[in-house]
Scaffold this motif. Structure first.
Motif, PDB file in Angstrom:
ATOM      1  N   ALA A 267     -11.956  54.741 -29.513  1.00 37.07           N
ATOM      2  CA  ALA A 267     -12.723  53.607 -29.001  1.00 37.07           C
ATOM      3  C   ALA A 267     -11.871  52.355 -28.866  1.00 37.07           C
ATOM      4  CB  ALA A 267     -13.909  53.315 -29.920  1.00 37.07           C
ATOM      5  N   PHE A 268     -10.681  52.377 -29.468  1.00 40.99           N
ATOM      6  CA  PHE A 268      -9.756  51.243 -29.398  1.00 40.99           C
ATOM      7  C   PHE A 268      -8.361  51.818 -29.186  1.00 40.99           C
ATOM      8  CE2 PHE A 268      -7.086  47.779 -30.641  1.00 40.99           C
ATOM      9  CZ  PHE A 268      -7.816  46.623 -30.463  1.00 40.99           C
ATOM     10  N   ALA A 269      -7.665  51.319 -28.163  1.00 36.60           N
ATOM     11  CA  ALA A 269      -6.329  51.830 -27.839  1.00 36.60           C
ATOM     12  C   ALA A 269      -5.280  51.016 -28.589  1.00 36.60           C
ATOM     13  CB  ALA A 269      -6.076  51.755 -26.338  1.00 36.60           C
ATOM     14  N   HIS A 270      -4.493  51.688 -29.440  1.00 43.88           N
ATOM     15  CA  HIS A 270      -3.487  51.004 -30.256  1.00 43.88           C
ATOM     16  C   HIS A 270      -2.274  51.899 -30.394  1.00 43.88           C
ATOM     17  CE1 HIS A 270      -1.468  49.814 -34.045  1.00 43.88           C
ATOM     18  NE2 HIS A 270      -1.786  48.596 -33.653  1.00 43.88           N
ATOM     19  N   GLY A 271      -1.095  51.285 -30.410  1.00 43.60           N
ATOM     20  CA  GLY A 271       0.147  52.026 -30.590  1.00 43.60           C
ATOM     21  C   GLY A 271       1.261  51.412 -29.782  1.00 43.60           C
ATOM     22  N   ASP A 272       2.365  52.146 -29.628  1.00 49.44           N
ATOM     23  CA  ASP A 272       3.444  51.635 -28.798  1.00 49.44           C
ATOM     24  C   ASP A 272       3.072  51.835 -27.323  1.00 49.44           C
ATOM     25  OD1 ASP A 272       3.963  54.314 -28.130  1.00 49.44           O
ATOM     26  OD2 ASP A 272       5.617  54.489 -29.560  1.00 49.44           O
ATOM     27  N   VAL A 273       3.968  51.443 -26.422  1.00 52.30           N
ATOM     28  CA  VAL A 273       3.633  51.500 -25.007  1.00 52.30           C
ATOM     29  C   VAL A 273       3.285  52.920 -24.583  1.00 52.30           C
ATOM     30  CG1 VAL A 273       4.525  51.150 -22.672  1.00 52.30           C
ATOM     31  CG2 VAL A 273       5.021  49.475 -24.444  1.00 52.30           C
ATOM     32  N   GLY A 274       4.033  53.887 -25.074  1.00 49.13           N
ATOM     33  CA  GLY A 274       3.744  55.269 -24.735  1.00 49.13           C
ATOM     34  C   GLY A 274       2.378  55.706 -25.214  1.00 49.13           C
ATOM     35  N   ASP A 275       2.010  55.295 -26.430  1.00 48.30           N
ATOM     36  CA  ASP A 275       0.682  55.633 -26.966  1.00 48.30           C
ATOM     37  C   ASP A 275      -0.421  55.012 -26.109  1.00 48.30           C
ATOM     38  OD1 ASP A 275       1.805  56.998 -29.146  1.00 48.30           O
ATOM     39  OD2 ASP A 275       1.924  55.144 -30.321  1.00 48.30           O
ATOM     40  N   ILE A 276      -0.212  53.752 -25.727  1.00 48.86           N
ATOM     41  CA  ILE A 276      -1.213  53.058 -24.920  1.00 48.86           C
ATOM     42  C   ILE A 276      -1.369  53.730 -23.561  1.00 48.86           C
ATOM     43  CG2 ILE A 276      -1.787  50.887 -23.765  1.00 48.86           C
ATOM     44  CD1 ILE A 276      -2.130  50.760 -26.787  1.00 48.86           C
ATOM     45  N   VAL A 277      -0.245  54.045 -22.920  1.00 50.39           N
ATOM     46  CA  VAL A 277      -0.304  54.704 -21.616  1.00 50.39           C
ATOM     47  C   VAL A 277      -1.052  56.037 -21.727  1.00 50.39           C
ATOM     48  CG1 VAL A 277       1.082  55.811 -19.809  1.00 50.39           C
ATOM     49  CG2 VAL A 277       1.750  53.572 -20.699  1.00 50.39           C
ATOM     50  N   ALA A 278      -0.775  56.786 -22.786  1.00 49.16           N
ATOM     51  CA  ALA A 278      -1.447  58.072 -22.970  1.00 49.16           C
ATOM     52  C   ALA A 278      -2.949  57.884 -23.187  1.00 49.16           C
ATOM     53  CB  ALA A 278      -0.822  58.811 -24.149  1.00 49.16           C
ATOM     54  N   ARG A 279      -3.325  56.883 -23.983  1.00 49.27           N
ATOM     55  CA  ARG A 279      -4.747  56.644 -24.230  1.00 49.27           C
ATOM     56  C   ARG A 279      -5.449  56.208 -22.947  1.00 49.27           C
ATOM     57  NH1 ARG A 279      -7.720  58.626 -27.932  1.00 49.27           N
ATOM     58  NH2 ARG A 279      -6.597  57.749 -29.709  1.00 49.27           N
ATOM     59  N   LEU A 280      -4.819  55.321 -22.177  1.00 46.57           N
ATOM     60  CA  LEU A 280      -5.429  54.880 -20.921  1.00 46.57           C
ATOM     61  C   LEU A 280      -5.505  56.024 -19.923  1.00 46.57           C
ATOM     62  CD1 LEU A 280      -3.803  51.344 -20.480  1.00 46.57           C
ATOM     63  CD2 LEU A 280      -6.037  51.914 -21.449  1.00 46.57           C
ATOM     64  N   ASP A 281      -4.550  56.936 -19.995  1.00 47.40           N
ATOM     65  CA  ASP A 281      -4.579  58.081 -19.093  1.00 47.40           C
ATOM     66  C   ASP A 281      -5.776  58.975 -19.377  1.00 47.40           C
ATOM     67  OD1 ASP A 281      -3.124  59.166 -16.849  1.00 47.40           O
ATOM     68  OD2 ASP A 281      -2.635  60.883 -18.101  1.00 47.40           O
ATOM     69  N   GLU A 282      -6.269  58.961 -20.606  1.00 47.19           N
ATOM     70  CA  GLU A 282      -7.481  59.708 -20.918  1.00 47.19           C
ATOM     71  C   GLU A 282      -8.665  59.175 -20.110  1.00 47.19           C
ATOM     72  OE1 GLU A 282      -8.177  59.628 -25.098  1.00 47.19           O
ATOM     73  OE2 GLU A 282      -6.251  60.570 -25.618  1.00 47.19           O
ATOM     74  N   TYR A 283      -8.710  57.867 -19.947  1.00 49.81           N
ATOM     75  CA  TYR A 283      -9.777  57.263 -19.146  1.00 49.81           C
ATOM     76  C   TYR A 283      -9.634  57.660 -17.678  1.00 49.81           C
ATOM     77  CZ  TYR A 283     -11.320  54.397 -23.071  1.00 49.81           C
ATOM     78  OH  TYR A 283     -11.822  53.981 -24.279  1.00 49.81           O
TER      79      TYR A 283
END
Length: 322
Positions: A267-283
């Motif tokens: 429900a909240f995207a947190h991490g390094d840039v790679g983690d964030i990109v991966a989480r946003l890619d889920e959307y």
């Protein structure tokens, strides 16, 4: 193709405070600048002020509260914003909480779904240039707007649970969500949108998800970013219910523990840039058309520069300039 946009991470007290974020949208690959309801600088007026300062960009209202204005005024404000900026507008609306409804209207809506249906029906007809003759339970209108040429205004509806998503499918152009995990959008919201669109014999609305996000940095704890961004929502029954349906049960938990569970549950995207990109890619894979980056937690905890730095870094990774 999924687009990326920016949410104002605070409620401006002076119109010039919007300008750095308007410039970010103009000079990067971000699609539009969004703002929720504000009781300081009114969002419609703030965006027009930014246009007057030279930043004529696409804008989104996600969401403005229906009890504040009659649907005629809402249509007039939305079209005026499009005319002033020369750019398309997403005019998002929502009924607000029951106490807010009662404080302005004398009593809460008996049926928020009925009130929303009536409101958006009137606004759509007016924006289409038609003279409206409508008598509803909550809203009535017998008028038309003066003809004018304006960029497109899309009607948005704030969506959290399936009933409102089905209604959005019937009457809205854009469904706007807040704090909703990608899996919940894919498994619950989108099917309801499609069901409503089929019932209304119309295209499925675009899905715009406002996603809270923060880059991991040495001075930050993930759960603190969640609390700085969303602690009021974590106490609200309708958000607790939505998160439970999404597999993130925070009912009865202490807020720090609930915040940690929200990060773990997506429900909240947190991490390094790679983690964030991966989480946003889920959307993106879930079917979201527009991902709106919400850096409110970073702004509240670490200030404007930190929020802007995160935004620039994330946008550089996900949204290429046209």
């Amino acid at each position: 193709m999924t687009e990326y946009s920016v949410l104002m991470p605070f409620l401006p007290r002076r119109p010039e405070q919007l300008l750095p974020y308007a410039a970010l949208v103009e000079w990067t690959g971000a699609r539009r600048l969004w703002q929720g309801q504000a009781m300081n600088i009114e969002p419609f007026q703030g965006f027009v002020s930014a246009a007057g300062a030279g930043f004529r960009i696409p804008t989104g209202l996600g969401v403005t509260l229906m009890p504040l204005r009659h649907p005629y005024e809402a249509a007039h404000q939305a079209r005026s914003l499009a005319m002033a900026t020369g750019e398309p507008v997403v005019a998002g609306f929502g009924p607000g909480g029951r106490s807010f409804q009662a404080s302005l209207l004398g009593a809460p809506y008996r049926s928020p779904l009925t009130a929303v249906r009536e409101y958006l029906t009137v606004v759509r007809e007016l924006l289409a240039g038609r003279t409206v003759d409508f008598q509803g339970e909550y809203y009535s209108c017998r008028a038309g707007m003066t003809p004018a040429v304006a960029p497109r205004v899309e009607l948005g509806l704030g969506v959290l649970r399936p009933a409102m998503a089905r209604l959005a499918g019937e009457i809205a152009d854009v469904a706007i969500t807040w704090l909703t995990p990608a899996s919940y959008l894919e498994g619950t919201v989108l099917p309801a949108l499609r069901e409503g669109a089929a019932a209304g014999e119309r295209p499925v609305p675009r899905l715009a998800a406002i996603v809270p996000v923060a880059l991991a940095r040495p001075e930050r704890e993930a759960h603190e970013m969640v609390l700085a961004s969303n602690s009021p929502h974590m106490r609200a029954p309708h958000y607790i219910d939505m998160l439970r349906k999404a597999g993130i049960d925070i009912a009865g938990m202490e807020l720090p523990d609930a915040a940690r569970r929200m990060v773990e549950g997506g429900a909240f995207a947190h991490g390094d840039v790679g983690d964030i990109v991966a989480r946003l890619d889920e959307y993106r894979k879930a079917g979201v058309d527009e991902i709106i980056l919400n850096l409110t937690g970073v702004f509240n905890a670490h200030g404007a520069k930190a929020a802007m730095d995160d935004l620039k870094t994330i946008l550089a990774a996900v949204a290429r300039p046209a």
